[in-house]
Enzyme design. Structure first.
Site: not given
Length: 890
Positions: A484, A488-490, A497, A550, A762, A783
């Protein structure tokens, strides 16, 4: 608009080909096996071969092909020792399956092809290409090796072993894998040019190994095999809750080299209990947080035969891991791509030293530095500066995105991470000794090595920048899995997506191998109930909910792969997964109405500041769920039809009718109004044919009224946006689609462009008009989801559309829009490059197209067209070749 159509001389010439043109030759090129060029690891027992035709002769198609395969390229040229030869009269030139004797594990096979066309021309034999078969669990003799005791250190372990080879080497093939990430070396030279190997998969189900030709790295005499490991996704921090060691707590190496000697003998060099290990200069490495490297701790020459200081290295620990989960890598590896020079170096109002590379990218910075021993240089990474021009990292959440280098004594070195990557445009430099100059820094983009397949350009520079941003959003988030966001912490493989963006992704780049690999994990991580996790690989350990839009990745991407690449094996491999997902929804849907459970809904849709007249763009989540229930069922029906599963096709057709009836009873008034009167509600209902035919046009008109009421702005989120302009065009509102596309104020696609974006954001307003930021906890500036508009741009502005799976049949149908006077695009399809280029000048619309051999196309011009016979037509059917068309538009 009245349009008069003129066939150009180019098109007329096509009907009467001269003998001189017939004499031109046809050639075969771009040979591939399983979507790859000269792959080093094929696990299928029936590899599929593809090729393209090259000729100047128009209206050319393949009549037959001849393939020959052997184990020695010299023998093939002389027709000796051919293990399989086949001739078939067919136009098939993509994904032709091998049907010869059983193929041996680890063996390399060479092949070439020639064809005969419909003009009775026979091509020369193609260049000889090859593939290598993968190995099986029983072929592994190497042992998994690790640190001698519990793997509790953050530092990266080093491994090495010396070997002496006493014979002349004919060839050498390395097979390497790891739990964690690895970099492997032979005699100090890095094996391969890929990064973050063995790649990220659902490690609990399978771990990839890579195959390398290392003949040039080994030598007769003394050799050293070596490797360094990092935490990576396997052991490092992953997910939202600071979880570590999600897949395992011990990093381990598996390396095996098969050496073939000139005298015909063979030897295996492999990891075992005789290897040694020590801790190196990488003190810590983490996907989110970055890397710490202490140059003072380097073991100079440790991967070379001359290194003799390993007496204090410790013996390794042999781990009893199975080989059964090992699979050969079938995806493009992550490699270094573009390099960016420094745009400028400045001081912020807060006094920070900031470097701007001019592009939001994913990768790392190569730093050249020299200073006193122990000098600490810290590189911090950010996507944007704040309104005052200061370095901004709040949107990274807990991810440090920071590389730290400790210098050795006055030795100039070039530093870059080994097992981490960053998403950034800006770099904050702290502790640099002396004056920092642009020559000291280079940004390097890293992403999966996918060839560019599409180009797109118009007369509108903002649209061209939007296309640039879409492509760079894809590059930054296609780092082995479709993430995605990359900063960042992802950085997770969010399924919503991926499905939203797939069609656009397949225009921009060859994503065939990329998604073949990822779909294996979609299937592997699918729950026993049939539900699909929110992210793949699944590190969230999400419950059995299965969210609409999703989980539908299980049907949308396999069907998309089939339609773009003509690959029926994708449908065969994923069919049970597709079916399980649809059956999961059915089990949760009494009377075929999916009105329960958790759903993300139309994620990050536009939220207006005020709602005095009830126009808020909040779409009922269950209405959305019902639409995707129908869509996935339709795609399952499509797949069943392609695969000849007639009983399934009939059963799910009956089910689809009940799903749509349930939708109409629950969400549709007798007069055709939806209970959620939002753009997304009408878009999804129309896109997936949820409404009776007699109510569809008025629903499309309501959609346009809604758009106009928002001042020609969209209000859609992740699920509605990909289909918005497609629905408008389908129902005769292309003008409104252009109004949305060319809208420059928030919310719109061009608003971020006007704000200086170089990737897709995003949120529609990641940076607000006053320069402040949206909610920092969810505000990525890289994103790709909203970049899904690229699909509409290729298909409608340039007019390039597939009319049959794999682009065997093509439709060229450009659509005019306000303010755009030129547009051009190209796409390298499985059959070759198709291109469409047009310009509108003084009322004359001029279109140039190129169609690859072995395909046909329908060209549809704007408006109604008068032909030379006095009738009216707006289309022409053409074969391969280049053509020009004109129409007069008043």
């Amino acid at each position: 608009m009245r349009t008069i159509f003129f066939f150009s001389l180019l098109m007329l010439a096509n009907a009467f080909t001269s003998p001189l043109v017939y004499a031109q030759k046809i050639n075969v090129f771009d040979l591939k096996v399983e979507h790859q060029s000269n792959p080093l690891c094929i696990e299928s027992g029936a590899p599929r071969m593809s090729w393209k035709l090259q000729t100047a002769l128009k209206n050319t198609s393949q009549n037959s092909y001849e393939i020959r395969i052997g184990t020695d390229p010299k023998d093939i040229k002389t027709n000796k020792n051919i293990i399989w030869r086949v001739s078939k009269k067919t136009s098939q030139s993509i994904l032709v399956p091998y049907e010869g004797p059983s193929l041996k594990p680890g063996c390399r096979y060479f092949w070439q092809v020639r064809v005969t066309d419909n003009h009775n021309n026979t091509s020369p034999w193609s260049e000889i290409q090859s593939w290598r078969m993968g190995i099986t669990a029983s072929d592994w003799t190497a042992k998994w090796i690790a640190l001698p005791s519990a793997d509790t250190t953050k530092a990266s372990p080093l491994f090495r072993k010396a070997y002496r080879l006493n014979k002349d080497i004919k060839s050498a093939t390395a097979y390497v894998s790891a739990r964690g990430l690895y970099e492997a070396y032979i005699n100090g030279q890095r094996i391969g040019d890929a990064y973050f190997m063995p790649g990220w998969t659902s490690y609990k189900h399978h771990i990839q190994y890579q195959t390398y030709d290392v003949t040039a790295l080994l030598k007769k005499g003394d050799n050293v095999l070596a490797a360094m490991l990092g935490d990576g996704w396997y052991k490092g921090r992953i997910g939202f809750s600071h979880q570590k060691a999600f897949y395992g707590d011990t990093r381990a190496l598996l390396l095996q080299i098969e050496v073939q000697y000139s005298d015909g003998s063979r030897e295996i060099l492999a990891t075992d209990g005789q290897w040694k290990t020590a801790v190196g200069p990488v003190l810590a490495s983490d996907i989110y947080d970055g890397e710490i490297y202490d140059a003072r701790l380097e073991k100079k020459g440790w991967a070379h035969p001359e290194y003799t200081e390993d007496t204090d290295w410790q013996p390794v620990r042999v781990m009893e891991y199975s080989y059964d989960s090992l699979v050969g890598m079938n995806a493009p590896p992550v490699k270094k791509q573009e390099r960016f020079k420094v745009k400028n170096i400045t001081r912020t109002p807060q006094g920070d030293l900031i470097v701007d590379f001019g592009q939001n990218l994913v990768g790392w910075v190569e730093l050249k530095a020299m200073g006193a021993q122990g000098t600490k240089i810290t590189l911090s990474h950010a996507e944007v500066l704040d309104k005052a021009g200061n370095f901004y990292t709040t949107n990274l959440r807990t991810a440090k995105q920071q590389n730290i280098y400790l210098l050795d004594d006055n030795t100039e070195q070039i530093f870059s991470p080994h097992f981490s990557f960053q998403g950034f445009r800006y770099l904050k430099v702290e502790g640099y000794p002396g004056e920092l100059t642009p020559e000291d820094l280079t940004a390097v983009a890293l992403y999966s090595d996918m060839p560019q397949t599409g180009t797109f350009e118009t007369s509108n520079p903002l649209l061209n920048q939007l296309q640039h941003n879409i492509v760079w959003g894809q590059k930054g988030n296609f780092v082995d899995v479709p993430t995605d966001c990359p900063q960042r912490d992802e950085r997770l493989g969010w399924t919503g997506d991926a499905q939203a963006f797939f069609n656009t992704a397949a225009f921009n780049m060859d994503v065939s191998g990329f998604f073949v690999k990822w779909l294996l994990d979609v299937r592997a991580d699918q729950h026993a109930s049939g539900s699909i996790p929110f992210v793949i690989p699944d590190v969230l350990t999400s419950n059995d909910a299965g969210a609409a839009g999703w989980g539908d990745v299980a049907t949308i991407v396999p069907w998309g792969m089939y339609y773009v690449y003509g690959d029926t094996c994708i449908l065969e491999n994923q069919y049970s997964s597709m079916q399980a997902w649809v059956d999961f929804i059915t089990a949760k849907s009494p009377q075929h109405l999916w009105n329960n459970g958790f759903h993300f809904g139309d994620w990050l849709f536009y939220r207006p500041d005020d709602d005095n007249d009830g126009r808020a763009a909040v779409t009922d989540k269950y209405l959305i769920a019902q639409c995707f229930y129908a869509h996935s069922t339709q795609l399952l029906i499509n797949a069943a039809n392609v695969l000849g599963k007639t009983e399934d096709e009939k059963r799910y057709k009956d089910q689809l009718e009940r799903i749509k009836q349930a939708f109409q009873q629950e969400y549709l008034t007798p007069n055709g109004r939806l209970v959620s009167s939002t753009q997304t509600a009408y878009v999804l209902a129309l896109q997936f044919d949820m409404l009776p035919e007699n109510l569809r046009q008025q629903a499309a008109n309501r959609l346009v009224e809604n758009i106009r009421s928002y001042g020609n702005h969209l209000t859609t989120g992740f699920l509605g946006t990909p289909y918005l302009c497609h629905v408008l065009t389908r129902f005769g509102h292309t003008e409104t689609a252009y109004d949305l596309l060319l809208q420059e104020t928030y919310p719109s696609w061009l608003y971020p462009v006007k704000m200086g974006a170089t990737t897709i954001w995003e949120r529609w307003d990641g940076i607000k008009p006053d320069g402040t930021f949206q909610t920092p906890s969810m505000n990525s500036y890289n994103h790709y989801a909203y970049g899904a508009i690229g699909d509409w741009m290729y298909k409608n502005i340039a007019g390039i559309n597939p009319d049959e799976a794999g682009y065997k049949k093509i439709r060229i149908e450009p659509r005019l829009g306000r303010g755009i006077t030129t547009a051009s695009a190209s796409l390298d399809t499985p059959y070759g490059v198709v291109s469409s280029s047009w310009k509108l000048e003084n009322g004359i619309f001029k279109l140039s197209v190129s169609i690859p051999p072995n395909t046909t196309a329908t060209v549809i011009m704007p408006g109604r067209i008068a032909n030379t016979n006095g009738g009216q037509s707006n289309s022409a059917i053409i074969g391969s070749g280049s053509y020009s068309f004109e129409s007069e538009i008043e």
